[in-house]
Design a protein around this motif. Structure first.
Motif, mmCIF file in Angstrom:
data_model
loop_
_atom_site.group_PDB
_atom_site.id
_atom_site.type_symbol
_atom_site.label_atom_id
_atom_site.label_comp_id
_atom_site.label_asym_id
_atom_site.label_seq_id
_atom_site.Cartn_x
_atom_site.Cartn_y
_atom_site.Cartn_z
ATOM 1 N N PHE A 66 -15.143 -36.867 98.368
ATOM 2 C CA PHE A 66 -13.834 -37.532 98.464
ATOM 3 C C PHE A 66 -13.161 -37.597 97.091
ATOM 4 C CE2 PHE A 66 -14.353 -38.914 102.809
ATOM 5 C CZ PHE A 66 -15.729 -38.979 102.962
ATOM 6 N N THR A 67 -11.894 -37.165 97.049
ATOM 7 C CA THR A 67 -11.123 -37.169 95.802
ATOM 8 C C THR A 67 -9.752 -37.760 96.063
ATOM 9 O OG1 THR A 67 -12.242 -35.188 94.986
ATOM 10 C CG2 THR A 67 -10.135 -35.748 93.970
ATOM 11 N N ILE A 68 -9.332 -38.653 95.156
ATOM 12 C CA ILE A 68 -7.950 -39.147 95.190
ATOM 13 C C ILE A 68 -7.198 -38.445 94.062
ATOM 14 C CG2 ILE A 68 -6.398 -41.094 94.990
ATOM 15 C CD1 ILE A 68 -8.595 -42.947 95.817
ATOM 16 N N SER A 69 -6.039 -37.906 94.402
ATOM 17 C CA SER A 69 -5.126 -37.372 93.388
ATOM 18 C C SER A 69 -3.929 -38.304 93.312
ATOM 19 C CB SER A 69 -4.670 -35.963 93.773
ATOM 20 O OG SER A 69 -5.766 -35.086 93.804
ATOM 21 N N PHE A 70 -3.527 -38.646 92.102
ATOM 22 C CA PHE A 70 -2.470 -39.643 91.920
ATOM 23 C C PHE A 70 -1.367 -39.077 91.032
ATOM 24 C CE2 PHE A 70 -0.841 -43.850 92.102
ATOM 25 C CZ PHE A 70 -0.243 -44.107 90.879
ATOM 26 N N ASN A 71 -0.121 -39.208 91.484
ATOM 27 C CA ASN A 71 1.040 -38.747 90.726
ATOM 28 C C ASN A 71 1.965 -39.946 90.521
ATOM 29 O OD1 ASN A 71 3.544 -37.700 89.867
ATOM 30 N ND2 ASN A 71 3.158 -35.736 90.874
ATOM 31 N N LYS A 72 1.869 -40.564 89.348
ATOM 32 C CA LYS A 72 2.603 -41.801 89.095
ATOM 33 C C LYS A 72 4.118 -41.559 89.102
ATOM 34 C CE LYS A 72 2.685 -45.760 85.957
ATOM 35 N NZ LYS A 72 2.090 -46.367 84.733
ATOM 36 N N SER A 73 4.577 -40.478 88.509
ATOM 37 C CA SER A 73 6.020 -40.247 88.412
ATOM 38 C C SER A 73 6.635 -40.022 89.795
ATOM 39 C CB SER A 73 6.311 -39.053 87.500
ATOM 40 O OG SER A 73 5.711 -37.881 88.018
ATOM 41 N N ALA A 74 5.888 -39.379 90.659
ATOM 42 C CA ALA A 74 6.386 -39.126 92.014
ATOM 43 C C ALA A 74 6.075 -40.273 92.964
ATOM 44 C CB ALA A 74 5.781 -37.829 92.556
ATOM 45 N N LYS A 75 5.301 -41.240 92.514
ATOM 46 C CA LYS A 75 4.859 -42.370 93.343
ATOM 47 C C LYS A 75 4.177 -41.864 94.612
ATOM 48 C CE LYS A 75 8.875 -44.507 93.159
ATOM 49 N NZ LYS A 75 9.935 -45.520 93.369
ATOM 50 N N GLN A 76 3.235 -40.954 94.395
ATOM 51 C CA GLN A 76 2.500 -40.374 95.515
ATOM 52 C C GLN A 76 1.018 -40.308 95.178
ATOM 53 O OE1 GLN A 76 4.353 -36.541 96.054
ATOM 54 N NE2 GLN A 76 6.072 -37.374 97.214
ATOM 55 N N PHE A 77 0.196 -40.394 96.206
ATOM 56 C CA PHE A 77 -1.229 -40.206 96.022
ATOM 57 C C PHE A 77 -1.800 -39.620 97.307
ATOM 58 C CE2 PHE A 77 -2.771 -44.145 98.179
ATOM 59 C CZ PHE A 77 -1.576 -44.827 98.287
ATOM 60 N N SER A 78 -2.904 -38.923 97.168
ATOM 61 C CA SER A 78 -3.459 -38.237 98.327
ATOM 62 C C SER A 78 -4.984 -38.307 98.320
ATOM 63 C CB SER A 78 -2.991 -36.789 98.374
ATOM 64 O OG SER A 78 -3.402 -36.109 97.214
ATOM 65 N N LEU A 79 -5.531 -38.194 99.506
ATOM 66 C CA LEU A 79 -6.988 -38.155 99.689
ATOM 67 C C LEU A 79 -7.379 -36.752 100.121
ATOM 68 C CD1 LEU A 79 -9.745 -39.695 99.954
ATOM 69 C CD2 LEU A 79 -9.162 -39.989 102.380
ATOM 70 N N HIS A 80 -8.337 -36.181 99.403
ATOM 71 C CA HIS A 80 -8.864 -34.874 99.751
ATOM 72 C C HIS A 80 -10.323 -35.043 100.165
ATOM 73 C CE1 HIS A 80 -5.626 -32.385 97.625
ATOM 74 N NE2 HIS A 80 -5.308 -33.641 97.420
ATOM 75 N N ILE A 81 -10.652 -34.514 101.323
ATOM 76 C CA ILE A 81 -12.045 -34.524 101.778
ATOM 77 C C ILE A 81 -12.522 -33.081 101.790
ATOM 78 C CG2 ILE A 81 -13.661 -35.234 103.573
ATOM 79 C CD1 ILE A 81 -11.518 -37.151 104.616
ATOM 80 N N MET A 82 -13.403 -32.783 100.858
ATOM 81 C CA MET A 82 -13.929 -31.417 100.751
ATOM 82 C C MET A 82 -15.081 -31.243 101.735
ATOM 83 S SD MET A 82 -11.901 -30.649 98.344
ATOM 84 C CE MET A 82 -12.467 -29.025 97.825
ATOM 85 N N ASP A 83 -15.279 -29.991 102.184
ATOM 86 C CA ASP A 83 -16.391 -29.692 103.090
ATOM 87 C C ASP A 83 -16.444 -30.728 104.225
ATOM 88 O OD1 ASP A 83 -20.031 -29.633 102.819
ATOM 89 O OD2 ASP A 83 -18.687 -28.447 104.094
ATOM 90 N N SER A 84 -15.341 -30.892 104.912
ATOM 91 C CA SER A 84 -15.234 -31.912 105.957
ATOM 92 C C SER A 84 -16.335 -31.744 107.008
ATOM 93 C CB SER A 84 -13.860 -31.839 106.629
ATOM 94 O OG SER A 84 -12.836 -32.097 105.692
ATOM 95 N N GLN A 85 -16.874 -32.884 107.436
ATOM 96 C CA GLN A 85 -17.966 -32.910 108.408
ATOM 97 C C GLN A 85 -17.552 -33.684 109.660
ATOM 98 O OE1 GLN A 85 -21.001 -31.271 107.869
ATOM 99 N NE2 GLN A 85 -19.835 -30.474 106.110
#
Lengths: 114, 113
Positions: free
Chosen positions: B62-81
């Motif tokens: 599980f990885t969170i990517s955060f973009n403060k200037s865009a006020k966006q964040f996302s969750l990435h689930i690698m190798d989903s099970q």
């Protein structure tokens, strides 16, 4: 031991009845909450209590009345139940202050009003 | 007024694929961004969280990517099970004070075997 426990798990009742849902937490937290989750899974805050005092009361009908006898308990009493009250109700708790953003949820009470 | 917008509403991926869920917030006072995972019949449970002083946080798959200037964040689930199949909620909160998390509307994830 369950950290946040709610009873009952399921509650089926008739319109117009009065019912209560109980919640207890053994985490030593001082803030407790009630959330309502509708059929589309949307989580809506209803009430928040800190040290037995109400700090947040969203636009909830006054038929809903929370009661906090002590820091570890926050019960929800609902008068004159309506069909639209059918939902899953979650109790949650947190530690006020630096970690108040981390919520610990109970497993929910599924309320069905017939 | 919806302060945290989450998309997609539902997501279907194959086992081993990458699941991506996006959220956008409006209130710049928010400084804590958690993701909660909810299995059927259970309450939401904190999965992973990030503060705006970093752009990415990884815990296992599980990885969170955060973009403060865009006020966006996302969750990435690698190798989903298949065991990842659940409803995922993003949230935003303000550390300290009496603020409580504001939740997105949730994403129902199904991972096919």
């Amino acid at each position: 031991d369950t950290a946040v426990s709610q009873t009952p798990k399921y509650l089926v009742t008739q319109m117009g009845n009065d019912k209560s849902i109980k919640c207890e937490q053994n985490l030593g937290h001082d803030t407790m909450y009630w959330y309502k989750q509708d059929s589309k899974k949307f989580l809506k805050i209803m009430f928040s209590y800190n040290n037995k005092e109400l700090i947040i009361n969203e636009t909830v009908p006054n038929r809903f009345s929370p009661k906090s006898p002590d820091k570890a308990h926050l019960n929800l009493h609902i008068n004159s139940l309506e069909l639209g009250d059918s939902a899953v109700y979650f109790c949650a708790s947190s530690r006020h202050g630096a970690d108040n953003e981390k919520l610990f949820f109970g497993s929910g009470t599924q309320l069905s009003v017939l | 007024q919806q302060q945290v917008k989450q998309s997609p509403q539902s997501l279907i991926v194959q086992k081993g694929g990458i699941s991506i869920i996006n959220c956008a917030y409006e209130n710049t006072a928010f400084d804590y961004f958690p993701w909660y995972q909810q299995f059927p019949g259970k309450g939401p449970a904190l999965l992973i969280a990030i503060r705006p002083d970093v752009s990415e946080k990884k815990e296992g798959r599980f990885t969170i990517s955060f973009n403060k200037s865009a006020k966006q964040f996302s969750l990435h689930i690698m190798d989903s099970q298949p065991g990842d199949s659940a409803t995922y909620f993003c949230a935003a909160a303000r550390v300290g004070g009496s603020y409580i998390p504001t939740f997105g509307r949730g994403t129902s994830l199904i991972v096919h075997p």
